[in-house]
Design an enzyme around this catalytic site. Structure first.
Site, PDB file in Angstrom:
ATOM      1  N   CYS A   1       3.380 -31.382  72.144  1.00  0.00           N
ATOM      2  CA  CYS A   1       3.812 -30.923  70.822  1.00  0.00           C
ATOM      3  C   CYS A   1       4.763 -29.750  70.971  1.00  0.00           C
ATOM      4  O   CYS A   1       4.780 -29.061  72.002  1.00  0.00           O
ATOM      5  CB  CYS A   1       2.633 -30.595  69.915  1.00  0.00           C
ATOM      6  SG  CYS A   1       1.697 -29.118  70.372  1.00  0.00           S
TER       7      CYS A   1
ATOM      8  N   PRO B   1       0.632 -28.962  74.911  1.00  0.00           N
ATOM      9  CA  PRO B   1       1.247 -28.276  73.769  1.00  0.00           C
ATOM     10  C   PRO B   1       2.293 -27.277  74.258  1.00  0.00           C
ATOM     11  O   PRO B   1       2.074 -26.568  75.238  1.00  0.00           O
ATOM     12  CB  PRO B   1       0.071 -27.565  73.104  1.00  0.00           C
ATOM     13  CG  PRO B   1      -1.141 -28.302  73.588  1.00  0.00           C
ATOM     14  CD  PRO B   1      -0.805 -28.730  74.989  1.00  0.00           C
ATOM     15  N   HIS B   2       3.407 -27.211  73.536  1.00  0.00           N
ATOM     16  CA  HIS B   2       4.524 -26.380  74.000  1.00  0.00           C
ATOM     17  C   HIS B   2       5.060 -25.532  72.864  1.00  0.00           C
ATOM     18  O   HIS B   2       4.519 -25.498  71.772  1.00  0.00           O
ATOM     19  CB  HIS B   2       5.610 -27.274  74.612  1.00  0.00           C
ATOM     20  CG  HIS B   2       6.085 -26.824  75.957  1.00  0.00           C
ATOM     21  ND1 HIS B   2       7.058 -25.866  76.130  1.00  0.00           N
ATOM     22  CD2 HIS B   2       5.712 -27.184  77.205  1.00  0.00           C
ATOM     23  CE1 HIS B   2       7.276 -25.672  77.419  1.00  0.00           C
ATOM     24  NE2 HIS B   2       6.459 -26.463  78.101  1.00  0.00           N
ATOM     25  N   ASP B   3       6.159 -24.893  73.128  1.00  0.00           N
ATOM     26  CA  ASP B   3       6.846 -23.871  72.355  1.00  0.00           C
ATOM     27  C   ASP B   3       6.305 -23.579  70.958  1.00  0.00           C
ATOM     28  O   ASP B   3       6.413 -24.393  70.041  1.00  0.00           O
ATOM     29  CB  ASP B   3       8.318 -24.273  72.206  1.00  0.00           C
ATOM     30  CG  ASP B   3       9.024 -24.399  73.530  1.00  0.00           C
ATOM     31  OD1 ASP B   3      10.065 -23.760  73.699  1.00  0.00           O
ATOM     32  OD2 ASP B   3       8.549 -25.158  74.401  1.00  0.00           O
TER      33      ASP B   3
ATOM     34  N   SER C   1       3.646 -23.322  69.235  1.00  0.00           N
ATOM     35  CA  SER C   1       2.623 -24.070  68.495  1.00  0.00           C
ATOM     36  C   SER C   1       1.392 -23.176  68.356  1.00  0.00           C
ATOM     37  O   SER C   1       1.012 -22.489  69.300  1.00  0.00           O
ATOM     38  CB  SER C   1       2.271 -25.369  69.224  1.00  0.00           C
ATOM     39  OG  SER C   1       3.384 -26.237  69.268  1.00  0.00           O
TER      40      SER C   1
END
EC number: 5.1.3.37
Length: 543
Positions: free
Chosen positions: A302, A325-327, A329
């Site tokens: 994500c 999960p990324h940047d 979030s």
């Protein structure tokens, strides 16, 4: 050397799961021979002259660091409150479906369509679909309301969507759920096969439900899933954009994703920064619950997504990451998942300002690198009650991510460190078990990343590390229970160090080894909280 097998304070530890009990039992048995040996008992270290009566801050300088007793009361924390998971169910997903008005499906060109611009714009990506479709690329568009995929049998050309046997569909074009539309893939669809040869994939710009079904990246020529071969070979994928909602429940997803932007596997992502400014969509929403994800480039990804739920899933034999999960979030729930067999990197990783999230009750094991990673300034997260074992690198790794709490994790038999903390401050480790890891049980260190390929403007860092370790057990770790290089500060309280692997007994490597006698005398014999920090900060305290 202090006999730390004696006088360990009694306290309540998290209930050991079967594997944890077995590993801990083995390492304790290994340490019994050492524990039975008579050892010289140290004399208590007297307080330094000049201390005010009644204070417990006697300085004990050793090299550039001091060992100080610290008040224990500020170290008390109640067990963390976890999010209630009872509402994230198949019934709750069903309740979100709005079946009226009815919608429609049609075949249209892919170009000049907002949800597809990522895949038809720069880097000549349109050529991929021209090659695979052998025409000006087209897609199936769901518009105007609710559509159940099973109801499309026979209503679209076989070159777009074909039911090849009862309940089994092959999509030979991308499927786009438009804004304001809903696509429901339920148990009437035994399997939706997305053709690899024809370049099929799923894009959600509205509402997408996959329930009690199976979606597979499919090789029509081989009549089997599009098993991973090389990173850049196209494989079908699923992307849900900003303003959209996706709910995946009790379903299986196989052979998704490849090494191309937003085509990683199952992704929930805000639009790219340029398009986001123009479209001004809210952040995407979604749940992935009680499902199985196999052989995907990324099992879950994500980007700029809030309040997502990833619960009760199995991520097995995925390629780069299991859950990623990324940047930017925030407030994610990652709970009750089993993640294993990731082939290239980590089981679970949150990276680049993934903040205020909950990672708990997961099992992450036998992954190529670490079991769980917090990376690139991901802060304010709770990592609790996870079982992390037999990973090929560390159990739990924190890179450049401060202000996180690790509570009650069982970190066992990993090939490198149990818990590793790099360039991260205010890390609190409470009631964790790190046992049978090949290197250090808990390892903190700093590293200068300036001369690396890291984008320092995007991912800044400080070469500082500070930890608070309260409760828990460090047992039978190959290179020692605890090591922290160049700490800004280190506090220890009620930490049991058991079953040394060396005949000489417990040994603290690095700067802690220089003051091991003082540390263990205060920590074990006197049952006091211990503060280890640089002489300079102690000098400031005296001033």
């Amino acid at each position: 050397m202090p006999d730390i097998s004696l006088s360990i304070p009694r306290r309540r530890l998290p209930r050991l799961r079967p594997l944890a009990a077995a590993v801990l039992g083995a390492v304790l048995l290994h340490g019994q021979a050492w524990a039975a040996q008579p050892v010289e008992k140290p004399q208590p270290v007297p307080a330094q002259a000049g201390n005010e009566p009644g204070l417990t801050q006697g300085l004990k300088e050793t090299g550039n660091y001091t060992v100080t007793t610290a008040p224990a009361e500020p170290l008390h924390l109640d067990p963390p409150k976890l999010p209630d998971l009872s509402g994230y169910t198949a019934a709750a997903v069903e309740a979100k479906i709005v079946r009226k008005p009815g919608g429609r499906a049609s075949v249209q060109r892919m170009v000049q369509q907002q949800p597809l611009k990522e895949f038809t714009g720069g880097s000549n990506r349109l050529a991929e679909w021209v090659k695979r479709q052998r025409q000006m690329p087209q897609a199936i568009f769901i518009e105007g309301g609710y559509v159940n995929l099973a109801q499309l049998a026979g209503k679209l050309p076989a070159s777009a969507l074909e039911q090849v046997e009862p309940g089994v569909f092959v999509a030979r074009l991308p499927i786009v759920v438009s804004q304001g539309a809903t696509l429901d893939i339920d148990k009437q669809v035994k399997e939706l096969r997305l053709s690899q040869e024809r370049g099929a994939f799923l894009v959600n710009d509205g509402m997408l439900f996959v329930r009690d079904s199976k979606v597979t990246g499919w090789s029509e020529s081989k009549k089997e899933p599009a098993w991973f071969k090389t990173p850049n070979e196209f494989r079908p994928f699923l992307i849900s954009w900003g303003g959209a909602e996706v709910y995946l429940s009790n379903s299986t997803f196989t052979s998704f994703g490849y090494n191309a932007s937003k085509a990683y596997g199952i992704s929930i992502s805000q639009y790219s920064p340029g398009m986001d400014k123009q479209m001004k969509r809210p952040r995407p929403k979604g749940w992935v619950i009680d499902s199985t994800i196999v052989d995907s480039w990324y099992g879950f990804y994500c980007y700029e997504a809030d309040d997502l739920v990833v619960k009760g899933n199995t991520y097995r034999d995925n390629i780069v990451y299991g859950i990623d999960p990324h940047d930017r979030s925030h407030r994610l729930i990652i709970a009750d998942n089993t993640v294993h067999g990731t082939r290239k990197k980590h089981g679970i990783i949150v990276s680049r300002e993934v903040n205020d999230s909950f990672i708990f009750n997961n099992r992450s094991y036998e992954n190529k690198l670490s079991g769980i990673v917090l990376d690139r300034n991901s802060e304010g997260n709770l990592v609790a009650y996870n079982e992390v074992y037999r990973n090929h690198s560390d159990g739990i790794t924190l890179y450049e991510s401060g202000d996180n709490l690790l509570w009650g994790n069982q970190v066992l038999a990993n090939r490198r460190h149990g818990i590793r903390v790099r360039n991260s401050v205010n890390i609190r480790l409470y009631e964790n078990l790190a046992a049978g890891n090949q290197l250090i049980g808990v390892y903190g260190h700093i590293k200068d990343l300036t001369n690396t390929d890291r984008n320092i403007a995007l991912d800044p860092f400080d070469t500082k590390v500070s930890l608070i370790v309260v409760g828990g057990k460090l047992a039978g770790n190959g290179s020692g229970p605890l090591s922290v290089d160049s700490p800004l500060s280190l506090e220890l309280y009620r930490v049991a160090m058991l079953a040394p692997t060396k005949s000489s007994g417990i040994s603290l490597p690095g700067v802690l080894g220089e003051k091991q006698d003082q540390i263990l005398d205060l920590l074990v014999r006197q049952d006091k909280a211990v503060l280890i920090d640089p002489v300079e900060s102690q000098a400031e305290l005296q001033d």
